[in-house]
Design a protein around this motif. Structure first.
Motif, PDB file in Angstrom:
ATOM      1  N   LYS A   1      25.662  75.388  68.922  1.00 12.81           N
ATOM      2  CA  LYS A   1      26.057  74.685  70.135  1.00 12.81           C
ATOM      3  C   LYS A   1      24.864  74.531  71.059  1.00 12.81           C
ATOM      4  CE  LYS A   1      27.630  78.911  72.481  1.00 12.81           C
ATOM      5  NZ  LYS A   1      28.764  79.586  73.151  1.00 12.81           N
TER       6      LYS A   1
ATOM      7  N   GLU B   1      23.785  74.140  75.192  1.00 14.85           N
ATOM      8  CA  GLU B   1      24.273  74.372  76.549  1.00 14.85           C
ATOM      9  C   GLU B   1      23.120  74.215  77.545  1.00 14.85           C
ATOM     10  OE1 GLU B   1      27.243  78.042  76.396  1.00 14.85           O
ATOM     11  OE2 GLU B   1      25.416  78.399  75.215  1.00 14.85           O
TER      12      GLU B   1
ATOM     13  N   LEU C   1      28.668  73.492  78.524  1.00 14.66           N
ATOM     14  CA  LEU C   1      28.530  73.040  77.145  1.00 14.66           C
ATOM     15  C   LEU C   1      28.079  71.587  77.111  1.00 14.66           C
ATOM     16  CD1 LEU C   1      29.015  74.228  74.297  1.00 14.66           C
ATOM     17  CD2 LEU C   1      31.259  73.105  74.336  1.00 14.66           C
TER      18      LEU C   1
ATOM     19  N   ASP D   1      29.464  70.576  71.579  1.00 15.01           N
ATOM     20  CA  ASP D   1      30.396  71.571  71.056  1.00 15.01           C
ATOM     21  C   ASP D   1      29.929  72.078  69.701  1.00 15.01           C
ATOM     22  OD1 ASP D   1      32.543  73.215  70.994  1.00 15.01           O
ATOM     23  OD2 ASP D   1      34.049  71.647  71.186  1.00 15.01           O
TER      24      ASP D   1
END
Length: 373
Positions: A39, A41, A50, A53
Motif C-alpha cells: 500500500k 500512504e 491511504l 489501497d
C-alpha cells in the motif's frame, strides 16, 4: 526473506530535492514471491492517509500511484510504501517531501550579468561574470576574489574540478581557459576547435565537455586538453549547457526546447521538444547521480523564468517560479535564470542574469568555516 521495496521517484534527497508540486508520479519496485499486499500512504504530522489501497501485484520500476499535491498546504510530508508477504514480514520505504517554495536565504549582489555558476568541494561559489570579464570566487559572507582579469572575455561557463582547477568558457576568445586553484592561468584549451563555448562538464576520467553553441554540438577534450571528438552533431541546435552525472551527458538544446541525454555519443532520452510544453527555453542544468535534473528555463523572450525539476524518467516533479507560494513568501521572481547549482546541504543557487544577482534557497547556509575565501 522480507519483501523488496524501492521508491525510485520522487527522489529521497535533502533540501531542494525534496520539493514537489502538481501531480507527482510515484515510481517503485516491489518484489516478493509470496507477496500478500502493498500500500501507498502519505502523512502530515504523523497522521497517515491511504493513497493506494492494498494490492498483491509485484511491480518492477513502474508507476504505482499518482499523488496530487496541488492544493496541499505548504509544509513537510512523508510518503510511505509498505509491503507484506504471506509470512507477515514487512518492508517499508519512505521519502520526506516538501510542498510550496523554499525560503530565500541569501541574495548575492555586486554582480554584472552573472552567467553560469558552480561550487567547489569547500562550498565556495564561482560566478562567471559576463560584463566584468572575470570569474568571482565567493564565500557568501563577503569574501570575494576575482580570477582571470585581463585574460578572458565574456565568460559564460565555469567548472571546478576535484583538485580545485578552474575551467572557464572564454566565449569572446573562442576557447576554454584553465586556472589553477591559486587563480593562475595554466592552459588554454580548444583554440581552433570551438566557437563561442558555453556550459562545461567533466566526467570521472577528466574528459571535458563544452557546449559548442554556434557549431551545434558538444566538443570533448581529454584530461590533457586534446580535442577528441564531438557529440550531437546533426541533431543539436544552439546547445547552451552540459552536465555529466551517472555515466550520462546532459545537454540543453534551446532551439528544440529540450534536454538531450547521451550515453557516449548515443542519444538515449529527450525531455521536452518542439511539440512539448514541458520546457520553453532551457538554459542551464544540474544533474545528480540518481539521474534527477534541475533546469533553469525561461520563456522565448528570456524573462520570467523558472527552475523545473525532472526525475530520471522524464516526469516533471517540481516547478519553481512566480507561483503564489513563492510570491507570498519572498516577493521575488526570476528574471533570466542562467546558472544553477546545489550545495552539500541541498540548497539551491540560481544566477539571475538580468537582475544581476545570485539567489540562494533552502533552510540554512553552510557555515563560514566550510567556505572561507
Amino acid at each position: 526473506t522480507d519483501p523488496l521495496v524501492i521508491l525510485h521517484s520522487p527522489y529521497k534527497g535533502d533540501g531542494f530535492w525534496r520539493f514537489v508540486s502538481g501531480k507527482v508520479k510515484i515510481i517503485a519496485t516491489i518484489k516478493d514471491a509470496n507477496l500478500a499486499w502493498y500500500k501507498v500512504e502519505w502523512s502530515k504530522a504523523g497522521i497517515y492517509t491511504l493513497l493506494k489501497d492494498m494490492t498483491s501485484s509485484e511491480e518492477n520500476e513502474k508507476q504505482i500511484a499518482e499523488w496530487d499535491v496541488t492544493n496541499y498546504a505548504d509544509g513537510e510530508y512523508t510518503l510511505k510504501i509498505t509491503a507484506r508477504d504471506m509470512d507477515g514480514n514487512e518492508t517499508v520505504d519512505e521519502a520526506f517531501i516538501n510542498t510550496g517554495a523554499p525560503d530565500l536565504l541569501k541574495t548575492v549582489t555586486g554582480l554584472r550579468r552573472p552567467r553560469e555558476i558552480c561550487l567547489d568541494a569547500q562550498n565556495r561559489l564561482y560566478v562567471a561574470e559576463y560584463y566584468d570579464n572575470c570569474v568571482k570566487k565567493m564565500d557568501l559572507y563577503g569574501g570575494v576574489v576575482e580570477i582571470g582579469n585581463g585574460k578572458i572575455k565574456g565568460p559564460r561557463g565555469v567548472l571546478v574540478d576535484a583538485e580545485g582547477n578552474i575551467f572557464v568558457s572564454d566565449s569572446g576568445n573562442h576557447q576554454i581557459r584553465k586556472f589553477n586553484a591559486a587563480g593562475v592561468l595554466v592552459a588554454s584549451i580548444g583554440k581552433g576547435n570551438i566557437t563561442d563555448p558555453r556550459g562545461l562538464a567533466m566526467d570521472m576520467q577528466g574528459n571535458l565537455y563544452s557546449a559548442n553553441r554556434y557549431k551545434n554540438d558538444v566538443r570533448v577534450f581529454n584530461s590533457s586538453g586534446v580535442f577528441t571528438g564531438s557529440i550531437g552533431t546533426g541533431y543539436l541546435r544552439l546547445p547552451e549547457d552540459t552536465a555529466y552525472a551517472g555515466g550520462r551527458l546532459y545537454v540543453t538544446d534551446t532551439t528544440h526546447s529540450e534536454l538531450d541525454i547521451f550515453n557516449g555519443k548515443t542519444l538515449v532520452m529527450t525531455i521536452g521538444g518542439d511539440a512539448s510544453t514541458k520546457l520553453r527555453r532551457p538554459k542551464t542544468i544540474y544533474a545528480n547521480a540518481n539521474g534527477d535534473v534541475l533546469i533553469a528555463d525561461t520563456n522565448t523572450t528570456g524573462y520570467h523564468g523558472r527552475v523545473v525539476k525532472f526525475d530520471k524518467y522524464g516526469n516533471e516533479v517540481y516547478s519553481f517560479k512566480d507561483i503564489p507560494e513563492f510570491t507570498k513568501k519572498n516577493t521575488y521572481y526570476f528574471g533570466d535564470p542562467c546558472g544553477i547549482t546545489v550545495d552539500i546541504l541541498g540548497n539551491l543557487y540560481v544566477s539571475d542574469t538580468t537582475k544581476n544577482r545570485v539567489l540562494v534557497f533552502g533552510k540554512s547556509l553552510p557555515p563560514l568555516a566550510m567556505a572561507p575565501v
